[in-house]
Structures are given as C-alpha cells and as structure tokens.
Design an enzyme around this catalytic site. Sequence first.
Site, PDB file in Angstrom:
ATOM      1  N   LYS A  78      48.231  -3.334  27.215  1.00  0.00           N
ATOM      2  CA  LYS A  78      47.146  -4.083  27.164  1.00  0.00           C
ATOM      3  C   LYS A  78      46.688  -5.044  26.555  1.00  0.00           C
ATOM      4  CE  LYS A  78      42.802  -1.254  28.403  1.00  0.00           C
ATOM      5  NZ  LYS A  78      42.954  -0.761  28.979  1.00  0.00           N
ATOM      6  N   GLY A 177      27.090   4.963  36.178  1.00  0.00           N
ATOM      7  CA  GLY A 177      27.913   4.416  36.459  1.00  0.00           C
ATOM      8  C   GLY A 177      28.487   3.865  37.651  1.00  0.00           C
TER       9      GLY A 177
HETATM   10  P1  NAD Z   1      30.019   1.579  33.353  1.00  0.00           P
HETATM   11  O1  NAD Z   1      30.146   0.564  32.820  1.00  0.00           O
HETATM   12  O2  NAD Z   1      29.595   1.580  35.092  1.00  0.00           O
HETATM   13  O3  NAD Z   1      28.941   2.770  33.869  1.00  0.00           O
HETATM   14  C1  NAD Z   1      28.692   3.822  32.938  1.00  0.00           C
HETATM   15  C2  NAD Z   1      26.872   4.185  32.696  1.00  0.00           C
HETATM   16  O4  NAD Z   1      27.202   4.910  31.298  1.00  0.00           O
HETATM   17  C3  NAD Z   1      26.227   3.118  32.588  1.00  0.00           C
HETATM   18  O5  NAD Z   1      25.077   2.929  33.562  1.00  0.00           O
HETATM   19  C4  NAD Z   1      25.528   3.343  31.187  1.00  0.00           C
HETATM   20  O6  NAD Z   1      24.329   2.840  31.048  1.00  0.00           O
HETATM   21  C5  NAD Z   1      25.413   4.788  31.411  1.00  0.00           C
HETATM   22  N1  NAD Z   1      25.874   5.064  29.532  1.00  0.00           N
HETATM   23  C6  NAD Z   1      26.411   4.871  28.574  1.00  0.00           C
HETATM   24  N2  NAD Z   1      26.234   5.364  27.647  1.00  0.00           N
HETATM   25  C7  NAD Z   1      25.333   6.544  27.734  1.00  0.00           C
HETATM   26  C8  NAD Z   1      24.273   7.174  27.484  1.00  0.00           C
HETATM   27  N3  NAD Z   1      24.613   7.601  25.955  1.00  0.00           N
HETATM   28  N4  NAD Z   1      23.977   8.594  27.808  1.00  0.00           N
HETATM   29  C9  NAD Z   1      23.431   7.746  29.367  1.00  0.00           C
HETATM   30  N5  NAD Z   1      24.146   7.457  29.735  1.00  0.00           N
HETATM   31  C10 NAD Z   1      24.802   5.652  29.628  1.00  0.00           C
HETATM   32  O7  NAD Z   1      31.422   2.191  33.207  1.00  0.00           O
HETATM   33  P2  NAD Z   1      32.539   3.011  34.461  1.00  0.00           P
HETATM   34  O8  NAD Z   1      33.106   1.499  35.307  1.00  0.00           O
HETATM   35  O9  NAD Z   1      31.602   3.856  34.980  1.00  0.00           O
HETATM   36  O10 NAD Z   1      33.314   3.442  33.764  1.00  0.00           O
HETATM   37  C11 NAD Z   1      33.272   4.902  33.018  1.00  0.00           C
HETATM   38  C12 NAD Z   1      33.298   5.354  31.601  1.00  0.00           C
HETATM   39  O11 NAD Z   1      34.808   5.650  32.566  1.00  0.00           O
HETATM   40  C13 NAD Z   1      34.546   4.215  31.191  1.00  0.00           C
HETATM   41  O12 NAD Z   1      34.184   5.148  29.424  1.00  0.00           O
HETATM   42  C14 NAD Z   1      35.217   3.789  31.143  1.00  0.00           C
HETATM   43  O13 NAD Z   1      35.838   3.466  30.005  1.00  0.00           O
HETATM   44  C15 NAD Z   1      35.803   5.220  31.592  1.00  0.00           C
HETATM   45  N6  NAD Z   1      37.177   4.620  32.881  1.00  0.00           N
HETATM   46  C16 NAD Z   1      36.701   4.218  34.309  1.00  0.00           C
HETATM   47  C17 NAD Z   1      37.515   3.493  34.998  1.00  0.00           C
HETATM   48  C18 NAD Z   1      37.305   2.983  36.219  1.00  0.00           C
HETATM   49  O14 NAD Z   1      37.562   3.221  37.286  1.00  0.00           O
HETATM   50  N7  NAD Z   1      35.872   2.271  36.369  1.00  0.00           N
HETATM   51  C19 NAD Z   1      38.654   4.339  35.125  1.00  0.00           C
HETATM   52  C20 NAD Z   1      39.464   5.347  34.270  1.00  0.00           C
HETATM   53  C21 NAD Z   1      38.580   5.636  33.089  1.00  0.00           C
END
Ligand code: NAD
Length: 345
Positions: A78, A177
């Site tokens: 990382k 998201g």
């Molecule tokens: P993103 O930023 O696209 O979406 C996250 C969504 O959650 C946003 O729309 C935000 O408004 C909402 N949110 C945040 N806090 C909230 C709350 N308290 N209540 C309601 N909604 C809330 O992120 P993402 O890429 O969809 O990733 C989501 C999670 O999954 C993150 O924790 C990320 O680290 C993890 N993750 C993502 C991936 C990936 O491929 N994108 C891979 C592994 C892990």
Amino acid sequence: MFDIIEQARLGELHFKSDPDSGLKSIIAIHNTKLGPALGGCRCIEYHSDTAAIMDVVRLARGMSYKAALAKVPQGGGKAVILKPAEPFDRKALYQAFGRFVNELGGRYITAIDSGTTIHDMDQVAKVTPHVSGSHSDGLDPSPNTALGVLAGMKAAALQRYGNSKLKGLTVAIQGMGNVGFHLASLLYEEGARLLVTDLQESKVKQAQTAFHAEPMSPDQFCSAHCHILSPCGLGGVINHETINVLHCDIIAGSANNQLATPDVGQQLHQRGILYAPDYVINAGGLIQVSMGLHRATQQEISNKTWGISETLYDIFTRSSVENLPPSTIADLTAEEILYQETVGA
Ligand code: NAD
C-alpha cells in the site's frame, strides 16, 4: 518504528520526500511470498507522520491477507501520500509518486484508493508501468467487487439457512456508490427485497426506480430488520454501540474494516450473527485487477470471483468446528498461507 514493523511482520517500508512537487509519500510492502505487492495509493491528510506510517502498514498487511485468501499471485502493499496544503500541482505530485513506485522495480504495483483518481493514475502511468486503474488499462474493480459480495452472501445464506438462494430475503445496503449500486442490481436479479440508504438522496432515488428498493434514512441502517445487513459505505459500522441494535442474521458487505475493533467479531459470534470477513468477501476488485494485469478473460475473472463463495463457506465451517469467529478464522487461514514454513515448523 521497528515495533510497528515487527508486529505487522512487514517486509519493507520506503519513504520519499520530493520538495519540488511537495511529495511526501510512504510505500509499505508487507509480504511478497505469493507475488509482487499490489495495493492502492491513499492521499489524505494525516495529523502526524506516525499516523501515516501506522495506516500504510495496517493497510499493506490487510492486502497480503486479502490476496492470500483470494488465491491471486500478489503480495500485499500500500502507499500513502501525505496530502500537501492547497494549492499544489497535482500532475507533478503524481508523476513524482510514479517515479517513487518505479524505483522499487515492480515489487509494488499501485492503484486507486481514497483521495486518488483515475486521472492521477494516468500521471503515474507516464513514468512507471507498475500501476493499474489508469485510462490505458481501464481496470474498474467495482462491478467485480459487487459480484464477489453476491457470491459471499450466497455462502452465508447456505451456512445460515441451508440454502444459497437469496430470493425472498431482505437485504439492507448502506451506500449506493460504485459497489453498492452494482450489488443492488445483482440482488434485484436474484429476487431479493432491498432496503437502501445513502448520504446522497439522489442515489437512493435511482435505486428506488431501478430496483424497486425501499429507502431508509442513514441512521436506520444498523437497526434495519433484515436477513442480511450489507455495509457498502465506510468502515467501523459495527461497533460496541451498533451491535446492540442489530436485527439481522448475516453481515456481508464490501466496506473495508467493518468491525470497529476485533472483539466485535467475537461478540457477533456469541450472538449468532454470521459475519463474512470484509477482506475475504470484498476481494472481487483485487481479483479483477490482478487477473486483468495478467491478461485473463472476463469469464476467467468471474469464475475466480465466484470462488469467494467456497472460501467463505470453508471459513464458516471451520468457525463452527473450532467455535471461533469467522474474522479470527480468516486471519488464521491467511497466516497459514503466508507463513506456512514457520507455522508448520
Ligand atoms: P463509493 O465512494 O463509490 O460509495 C460509497 C457510498 O457510501 C457513497 O455513495 C456514500 O455517500 C455512501 N455512504 C458513506 N457513508 C454513509 C453512511 N453513513 N450512510 C449511508 N451512506 C453512506 O465507494 P465504493 O467504491 O462503492 O466502495 C464502498 C466500500 O467498499 C468502501 O469502504 C471501499 O473501501 C470498499 N471497497 C471497494 C472496492 C471497490 O472495488 N470499489 C473494493 C474493495 C472494498
């Protein structure tokens, strides 16, 4: 500092300061037994250098464990960039970061994480080949992360209800998201009933229209009456307070670090709530990027991602047999893979 390194069994820690661009960056390579370290670059404000070191070491270790259980030929690494004060030259910053990555000769491959974008990776890609997620490779991990979460939910349903079908089950999703929205789409196709929430109302409305999802306010999420609670927003959702209001059988979502502290895993286990360890169930994105880098086809990538189901089912089975939380079993299994010689000696 060496305490932190030894405790995490970290392989290498690299620092770079580049006064011309304002870059202050740290790269942690945790373990390369299975292959070159792969992990995103986070660019956020840290209140101290020690906080940045702790963060990058913890995240790199997490990536080693995730890659080991996802069975991809990658190690864990990382990077963090200590976000400079505005204004700064973003292109210069990421090109300097790219040169830093390049100096490590491919032992670390970088990608997007919090605070970095595909455009930043384009700058990195100008100076090093050791990057994924720029426009030139177009590797978007989110849809495959959602597929992996679906596969994991099926394993959890099989363990909890004796049937992997999700049809008719109520799933509450926090976060519409990149991952959450794809997941909602897959669950809709499976015939699940959806309760959804997001801080942005427009995203909830979109899910209502597309998937007949029922809206919840963000503060209703943890107490939602559902079969599966799916945190797909931020980490730390399950903590000493929220654990008391849960009305679910299973917790299975994409968010990283869902359990605020490790003892919450033990409490969930005692309460009979089945927790799918986050770094196991959300490994679809890593699988996508790793196999994409190795030029696998999308079908091969999907097949491997469905394997998350089997991995989780094995973890749940061992959890029952040994009466230990699935989160503990996941860590033990990863450590057996990473440190086989020492564990077996
Ligand atoms: P993103 O930023 O696209 O979406 C996250 C969504 O959650 C946003 O729309 C935000 O408004 C909402 N949110 C945040 N806090 C909230 C709350 N308290 N209540 C309601 N909604 C809330 O992120 P993402 O890429 O969809 O990733 C989501 C999670 O999954 C993150 O924790 C990320 O680290 C993890 N993750 C993502 C991936 C990936 O491929 N994108 C891979 C592994 C892990």
